[in-house]
Write a protein that holds these residues in place. Structure first.
Motif, mmCIF file in Angstrom:
data_model
loop_
_atom_site.group_PDB
_atom_site.id
_atom_site.type_symbol
_atom_site.label_atom_id
_atom_site.label_comp_id
_atom_site.label_asym_id
_atom_site.label_seq_id
_atom_site.Cartn_x
_atom_site.Cartn_y
_atom_site.Cartn_z
ATOM 1 N N GLU A 1 16.050 52.982 73.722
ATOM 2 C CA GLU A 1 15.707 51.564 73.454
ATOM 3 C C GLU A 1 15.980 50.939 75.111
ATOM 4 O O GLU A 1 15.868 49.743 75.386
ATOM 5 C CB GLU A 1 16.650 51.486 72.480
ATOM 6 N N GLU A 2 16.744 51.569 75.538
ATOM 7 C CA GLU A 2 17.608 51.615 76.452
ATOM 8 C C GLU A 2 17.482 52.664 77.488
ATOM 9 O O GLU A 2 19.366 53.593 77.515
ATOM 10 C CB GLU A 2 18.735 50.365 77.153
ATOM 11 N N GLY B 1 10.736 48.017 79.516
ATOM 12 C CA GLY B 1 10.363 46.580 78.632
ATOM 13 C C GLY B 1 9.129 46.789 77.531
ATOM 14 O O GLY B 1 8.520 45.692 77.252
ATOM 15 N N VAL C 1 9.107 45.759 74.517
ATOM 16 C CA VAL C 1 9.584 45.730 73.097
ATOM 17 C C VAL C 1 8.961 45.465 71.973
ATOM 18 O O VAL C 1 9.913 45.618 70.639
ATOM 19 C CB VAL C 1 9.876 44.233 73.381
ATOM 20 N N ARG D 1 13.800 48.684 76.081
ATOM 21 C CA ARG D 1 14.697 47.112 77.221
ATOM 22 C C ARG D 1 14.295 47.715 78.063
ATOM 23 O O ARG D 1 14.204 47.921 79.049
ATOM 24 C CB ARG D 1 16.105 47.293 76.565
ATOM 25 N N ASN E 1 10.282 39.974 81.945
ATOM 26 C CA ASN E 1 9.508 39.348 80.607
ATOM 27 C C ASN E 1 8.139 40.296 80.299
ATOM 28 O O ASN E 1 6.794 39.758 80.786
ATOM 29 C CB ASN E 1 9.839 38.277 80.708
#
Length: 754
Positions: free
Chosen positions: A333-334, A376, A378, A355, A638
């Motif tokens: 996830e990170e 990222g 997501v 992330r 993003n």
């Protein structure tokens, strides 16, 4: 309506897969709107037709059978137009199509809205009613809002479904777009790194040794029971008998007659203990959370706490026996820099982080180590990826799950080409970067870790255009002292001496917050960051500059660079502090010369004041990553707007020309240290613009050197004049690709593989 929306989205988010999610949507929307029918049509994976996938009120036997093309029928019309269609007499519309077996005959009123995720029409959400009426504005607004809310959930559920599907089916193919973290292609086996004791991040895994998993689960249970009993005993004198009895209830939740039995059942079916525990606990947590009674709803907290405690013990025991495949693609996830240290380097093929950004510690380290990385991502259902074959395209920031054979073959070709190119480029290591007509352009590197040093020197770096001084700050739990900083900077300066090393003063804020100096802002990229922070805290700035100047004693290869400059007073104030620091350490007896000082051009205001800035300092350096995001108003980290971020945008190229011309008008050197400098396409244009230094990550340096050694400065200038007349970034990109191909450099062209 807002409360209804929230409940529906929450329930859909907790669904176990796409089919359950669709059933929840049609059932709950029908009930909320009081309509007789609610249906969903989804576009088939890899195709164009819209399949009848779920309904409440029509013939469910036709689910999965009926389908329409874009523009066909009312559903196809909604999909094609990408806007709602609200009809009182649906059958009178010219595009109406009658399906004899679907059961629509009694229903006249029709309202359909498109389900759109990132410009992609995923499907159509429809409500119908027998009464001949037009749905009112509030009903249409509700359905549009519901569709917008559910689009991302459905997209995520579709990808999850693809991961779970048989790899031989078309539905199994999935492509997830993220942010490029480090360039390159990686093909390997996913290994999911779970955060410590996070029930929602446990990967799914099937095991052979069920007995060992059962034993591990029972040992973890016993340890949790002992922990809870110890707490109960410690509080024995402070609690009433009734309160003390709550601990017995707490312990009873995990008994073999309760939740514990369900976990054991899944383990016996072949699930590993962590996954079985996670699955059962989440199911019970969601069950309690959906209850209306406040007391019962609070039990979700107890169940989650117990599950977390057991999971922590399971992870502790499992960590000792973890093995890694030959080509490990680490997924999490990170991801953090520390997680990389647990895997042997020779087995690490690539990294995927749900992330994080291109500036995350792990991305910086990955670029230094040459590990293809995507950040990222997501929409990635990462907990489902354990043991799956994945492909990472670090050039374009995409992840491919279960790619079709022809797609996999194409990636294997690119990977082989990259390996051949690396061998070919080794011969250029000691060669200078000189164009065919004799123009010399120094190539420097961006660094932040000592791990960068060896790799940079191996690739023939002639200097450091950007040393990120914030990295040592980010890796600590407090501000490093002046002496600690001096030693860190000395190591960098000595490693590259006599080559120049450009040290950027502390650049925090934006997406780089120190854990011990958090900056909480609604809009951090336009907030308190870079030079703004250090000028507001001169004690931090002075200590850092003093450390740099002391580290430079006897070497003389230091250059200092100021980040995020947006006006002249900031430069004047920073220069005063630097000169003050220099005077102080000279008075202390340190033999330190005054280094060259420059500013980073990263914001539009600095572009327009570039000449005024150049008058005050010794050099300019463009940070093209930030400059591009500020000029285009696009967050470069993003993934949702990644397709709008383009360093070859005409406005960016015009700004780069303006900065170079302004610096040279004042007789000052100008460099660039953004990702554009490390792209062979961009490097050709920067050569033509007159940039004096290109600085990039070490992995990109050989490619840029080879590209520039294969062109003439004169023809690069002709190319620049041509592209400056273009009005579209895509057209510029295509023209540059043609230029590279015409010079025998097809291997530098990395278009997305579809």
């Amino acid at each position: 309506m807002l409360e209804v929306l929230r409940h529906i989205v929450q329930e859909v988010n907790s669904a176990n897969g796409l089919e359950e999610a669709l059933d929840i949507i049609v059932r709950r929307v029908q009930s909320a709107m009081g309509t007789e029918v609610c249906s969903i049509y989804l576009r088939e994976p890899g195709g164009e037709r819209f399949i009848f996938r779920a309904t409440e009120g029509l013939n469910k036997d036709q689910v999965g059978r009926a389908s329409l093309a874009p523009g066909e029928g009312l559903v196809g019309t909604v999909a094609e137009r990408e806007e709602p269609l609200n009809l009182e007499h649906a059958e009178n519309h010219p595009n109406f199509r009658f399906f004899p077996d679907i059961g629509e005959e009694p229903f006249h009123a029709f309202l359909g809205v498109p389900i759109i995720h990132q410009r992609d029409v995923l499907g159509v959400l429809v409500v119908q009613q027998a009464e001949q009426r037009r749905f009112d504005e509030s009903e249409e607004a509700f359905l549009v809002t519901m569709s917008a809310q559910l689009a991302a959930v459905i997209a995520h559920a579709r990808i999850t479904g693809a991961v779970l599907a048989d790899i031989t089916t078309t539905a199994a193919q999935a492509k997830i777009t993220g942010v490029p973290g480090a360039p390159g292609i990686a093909i390997g086996t996913a290994v999911v790194i779970s955060p410590i004791a996070d029930l929602y991040a446990v990967p799914h895994k099937i095991v052979d040794n069920r007995r060992a998993e059962l034993h591990a689960f029972r040992v973890a249970l016993q340890r949790v029971r002992e922990d809870i009993q110890a707490v109960a005993d410690n509080l024995g004198g402070q609690l009433s008998r009734e309160d003390h009895a709550l601990f017995d209830v707490y312990l009873g939740i995990l008994d073999d007659s309760s939740i514990g039995r369900e976990v054991v059942g899944l383990i016996r079916e072949g699930h590993w203990a962590q996954g079985a525990l996670s699955q059962v606990m989440i199911e019970h947590i969601r069950h309690f959370e959906r209850m209306e009674h406040s007391y019962l709803k609070e039990r979700a907290v107890d169940v989650k706490d117990l599950g977390t405690r057991v999971l922590a013990y399971l992870q502790a025991s499992d960590k000792q026996v973890q093995t890694f495949p030959e080509q490990t693609v680490l997924v999490g996830e990170e991801l953090t820099a520390s997680s990389l240290g647990e895997i042997p380097r020779e087995r690490l093929a690539g990294l995927i982080s749900v992330r994080g950004s291109g500036n995350s510690h792990v991305a910086i380290l990955a670029r230094a180590m040459g590990i293809p990385t995507v950040m990222g991502a997501v929409d990635l259902p990462y907990t489902r990826l354990e043991g799956r074959e994945v492909v990472i395209d670090g050039y374009n920031g995409t992840v491919h799950l279960n790619p079709r054979p022809e797609v996999l073959a194409r990636f294997e070709e690119v990977l082989d080409s990259d390996r051949e190119l690396s061998k070919d480029l080794e011969s250029l290591r000691g060669e200078p970067c000189i164009t065919l007509d004799g123009h010399r352009l120094p190539l420097w590197v961006n660094t932040g870790l000592m791990a960068d040093v060896t790799r940079s020197l191996e690739q023939g770096a002639e200097g450091v255009g950007l040393y990120r001084t914030e990295v040592p700050f980010l890796l600590r739990e407090r501000f490093p002292s002046e002496e600690e900083q001096r030693q860190i900077y000395r190591n960098q300066l000595e490693a590259f001496a006599p080559r120049p090393v450009t040290m950027r003063t502390l650049d925090i804020g934006g997406d780089k917050a120190l854990p011990y100096f958090p900056i909480e802002e609604d809009n951090p990229f336009l907030g308190w960051r870079g030079i703004r922070v250090t000028l507001d805290h001169p004690e931090i700035f002075l200590a850092q500059v003093r450390a740099m100047l002391k580290a430079n004693a006897g070497l003389g290869n230091l250059r200092i660079m100021l980040p995020m400059i947006c006006n002249i007073p900031e430069v004047d104030e920073a220069l005063d502090l630097i000169h003050r620091s220099h005077r102080e350490i000279v008075q202390e007896g340190v033999d330190a010369e005054m280094p060259l000082i420059g500013v980073m051009v990263e914001v539009p205001s600095a572009v327009y004041q570039a000449r005024a800035l150049a008058k005050r300092v010794d050099f300019l350096s463009v940070g093209s990553n930030d400059l591009t995001q500020y000029l285009l108003a696009v967050d470069r980290n993003n993934a949702r707007v990644a397709d709008l971020y383009h360093a070859l945008h005409p406005a960016v190229l015009q700004a780069l020309v303006q900065v170079a011309d302004a610096a040279h008008a004042e007789g000052k050197n100008v460099g660039i240290c953004g990702e554009l400098a490390g792209d062979p396409e961009g490097a050709v244009l920067l050569l033509a613009m007159g940039y004096d230094v290109l600085s990039m990550n070490a992995t990109s340096l050989p490619k840029v050197k080879k590209a520039l050694r294969n062109v003439n400065l004169a023809e690069a200038k002709d190319l620049l004049r041509e592209v400056l007349q273009m009005e579209d970034a895509a057209a510029i990109h295509n023209r540059l690709q043609l230029f590279l191909a015409s010079h025998g450099m097809e291997q530098f062209i990395h278009n997305p593989v579809e």
